[in-house]
Design an enzyme around this catalytic site. Structure first.
Site, PDB file in Angstrom:
ATOM      1  N   LYS A  35       0.834  -1.201   0.000  1.00  0.00           N
ATOM      2  CA  LYS A  35       0.000   0.000   0.000  1.00  0.00           C
ATOM      3  C   LYS A  35       0.871   1.255   0.000  1.00  0.00           C
ATOM      4  CE  LYS A  35      -3.700  -0.032   2.582  1.00  0.00           C
ATOM      5  NZ  LYS A  35      -4.619   0.063   3.750  1.00  0.00           N
ATOM      6  N   GLU A 152     -14.003  11.326  13.676  1.00  0.00           N
ATOM      7  CA  GLU A 152     -14.281  11.802  12.317  1.00  0.00           C
ATOM      8  C   GLU A 152     -15.746  11.543  11.980  1.00  0.00           C
ATOM      9  OE1 GLU A 152     -15.087   9.581   9.772  1.00  0.00           O
ATOM     10  OE2 GLU A 152     -14.855   7.786  11.003  1.00  0.00           O
ATOM     11  N   LEU A 154     -16.865  11.447   8.436  1.00  0.00           N
ATOM     12  CA  LEU A 154     -16.751  11.450   6.984  1.00  0.00           C
ATOM     13  C   LEU A 154     -17.728  10.464   6.360  1.00  0.00           C
ATOM     14  CD1 LEU A 154     -12.849  11.388   6.665  1.00  0.00           C
ATOM     15  CD2 LEU A 154     -14.361  13.380   6.749  1.00  0.00           C
ATOM     16  N   GLY A 254     -35.321   2.194   1.817  1.00  0.00           N
ATOM     17  CA  GLY A 254     -34.552   1.329   0.946  1.00  0.00           C
ATOM     18  C   GLY A 254     -34.346  -0.036   1.569  1.00  0.00           C
ATOM     19  N   GLY A 258     -25.279  -0.159   5.301  1.00  0.00           N
ATOM     20  CA  GLY A 258     -24.126  -1.060   5.298  1.00  0.00           C
ATOM     21  C   GLY A 258     -22.875  -0.236   5.499  1.00  0.00           C
ATOM     22  N   CYS A 261     -19.056   1.658   8.977  1.00  0.00           N
ATOM     23  CA  CYS A 261     -19.337   2.370  10.237  1.00  0.00           C
ATOM     24  C   CYS A 261     -20.610   1.915  10.929  1.00  0.00           C
ATOM     25  CB  CYS A 261     -19.395   3.874   9.978  1.00  0.00           C
ATOM     26  SG  CYS A 261     -17.811   4.595   9.531  1.00  0.00           S
ATOM     27  N   LYS A 264     -20.825  -1.795  12.267  1.00  0.00           N
ATOM     28  CA  LYS A 264     -19.804  -2.028  13.292  1.00  0.00           C
ATOM     29  C   LYS A 264     -20.074  -1.211  14.546  1.00  0.00           C
ATOM     30  CE  LYS A 264     -15.784  -0.098  12.549  1.00  0.00           C
ATOM     31  NZ  LYS A 264     -15.589   0.845  13.677  1.00  0.00           N
ATOM     32  N   ARG A 328     -18.198  -3.550   2.333  1.00  0.00           N
ATOM     33  CA  ARG A 328     -18.349  -4.065   3.691  1.00  0.00           C
ATOM     34  C   ARG A 328     -19.800  -3.941   4.148  1.00  0.00           C
ATOM     35  NH1 ARG A 328     -13.412  -0.880   6.473  1.00  0.00           N
ATOM     36  NH2 ARG A 328     -14.015   0.608   4.839  1.00  0.00           N
TER      37      ARG A 328
END
Length: 444
Positions: A35, A152, A154, A254, A258, A261, A264, A328
């Site tokens: 990475k 955060e 985001l 809907g 998923g 965030c 989990k 995820r």
């Protein structure tokens, strides 16, 4: 300001790039050598609109660099931000092993006195105190440091915008020195800053995500009720959203949430509650509703056809939301698995997430390079992710390619008045079915 960000996943990379963009000297550190090599060559490790361009610009202007060496990353840093993953353990609790590894490596390699250690990873309340202990246990007595929690907020697909136009910046710390330093760090963003205790900052992140997940599950339950009572969830949500106390956001019915965030963090908050002998009944219900909602379309298909064995299906959209390649906890994975159990022949399409899904399902399913290719000669299509190219598809062109067209829309992408003009059956969430192909009314 010299800043090191540990972890180049979604949060870490976006944070590092954006801090460099506002003028700081940033080093992003990760133990994944492949990475780091790709990042050093200017290739982003995640799909996020606009990120790679901003990253490359700051690399060229020498404000942003990447390393796999803790010695290089930590020795001169004034602020060290921990942004490593906290995946779920089997019981739903947060796995803090990556946090602990980062903390212990910081302690061994930090050389500057009064460095500020900031946790941006989502962690249970009390974790920052554990980080303080982990670092103090290995740090030379001649050095001192401060800790802070800086969660955060985001959204994948709009992370750069969310960074520079954020609603708030949360700084949780018991140190006035750390508070002032971090306020200076973020000053160019010009956003409201809320100073809190460390524990409150840790809880704010979990509470925010849990509330948004609750809002999603609530509107989906209302949608399911609308189907039985003949109401239209679009109209209901519009009327609710006009109330300033409620607001229009996160009221789009809907097939559930998923991503990295919400699933989990909701599970972790239930686990955290249990550890202090508090049963979070509401949040447990939110999780259960979402789990059921993700397979709603398959249930609708079974109700509509009676049997879907050996039918051919297109699954359109695989990522958990548009403008990301993140699969995820994506509803698409549950839908595909349920369809395979029914012995359905499946072709999938997504603009960016194909390879991730291929790594899971391999040759158990087929893969298309366009929406049109995916639906060609299919008996039914499932819309899972509301990518723009899917929402703007011409229905007439789509159904022309299908055998005897039935579309199950999990994101309510199309206006019912438009679907009435096309010879197909169109079944969505929380709205009446449009049955132009057959007279059969599905029983849900």
């Amino acid at each position: 300001m010299r800043v090191t960000v540990i972890g180049t996943g979604y949060v870490g990379l976006v944070t590092g790039v954006c801090l460099a963009e506002i003028g700081h000297e940033v080093v992003c550190l990760d133990i994944d050598e492949k990475k780091i090599t790709a990042l050093q060559q200017g290739f982003s490790s995640i799909y996020e609109p606009g990120l790679e361009e901003v990253m490359q610009r700051n690399q060229m202007e020498n404000r942003l660099s990447f390393t796999g060496d803790y010695t290089v990353g930590c020795k001169e840093a004034e602020v060290i931000i921990i942004a490593v993953g906290t995946p779920s353990n089997p019981d739903g609790s947060a796995n803090l092993s990556f946090i602990k590894d980062a903390a212990e490596n910081i302690a061994v390699n930090m050389k500057r006195n009064h460095t500020i250690i900031v946790t941006k990873s989502t962690v249970p309340v009390g974790t920052n105190q554990r980080i303080k202990q982990w670092i103090a246990g290995r740090l030379p007595l001649s050095l001192d440091f401060e800790i802070a929690s800086n969660p955060e907020f985001l959204r994948e697909g709009s992370a750069i915008e969310d960074t520079f136009q954020t609603d708030r910046i949360i700084i949780g710390t018991d140190s006035e020195v750390a508070a002032k330093k971090l306020m200076n760090l973020y000053e160019p963003i010009n956003a409201p800053v809320l100073l809190t205790s460390i524990q409150s900052a840790e809880m704010i992140k979990y509470a925010s995500n849990a509330f948004l997940a609750t809002k999603i599950s609530f509107i989906n339950e209302i949608a399911n009720l609308c189907e039985k009572l003949g109401a239209d969830i679009g109209e209901v949500a519009a009327g609710m959203g006009m109330d300033k106390r409620i607001g229009p956001l996160f009221l789009q019915a809907g097939i559930g949430y998923g991503g990295s965030c919400f699933p989990k963090d909701t599970s972790a908050l239930v686990q955290i509650s249990g550890e202090v002998e508090h049963r979070f009944d509401l949040l447990e219900s939110v999780i259960n509703v979402n789990s059921r909602q993700q397979v709603k379309l398959v249930q609708k298909a079974l109700a509509h056809f009676g049997s879907i064995k050996n039918k051919k299906a297109a699954v359109l959209g695989l990522s958990f939301k548009p403008n990301t390649d993140d699969i995820r906890e994506a509803a698409s994975l549950e839908v595909i698995e349920k369809l395979l159990q029914q012995q359905v022949d499946i072709v999938v399409y997504d603009p960016v997430a194909i390879q991730s899904v291929r790594s899971i399902f391999g040759d158990r399913i087929s893969y298309a390079s366009s929406v049109e290719e995916a639906v060609r000669k299919k008996d039914m299509a499932f819309i899972i992710t509301e990518w723009e190219e899917i929402k703007t598809s011409q229905l007439e062109n789509l159904v022309r390619e299908m055998n005897d067209p039935v579309i199950f829309d999990g994101r309510n992408c199309f206006d019912l008045r438009e679907t009435e003009k096309v010879k197909m059956d169109y079944i969505s969430i929380g709205r009446r079915p449009v049955l132009n192909r057959s007279a059969k009314i599905p029983i849900i």
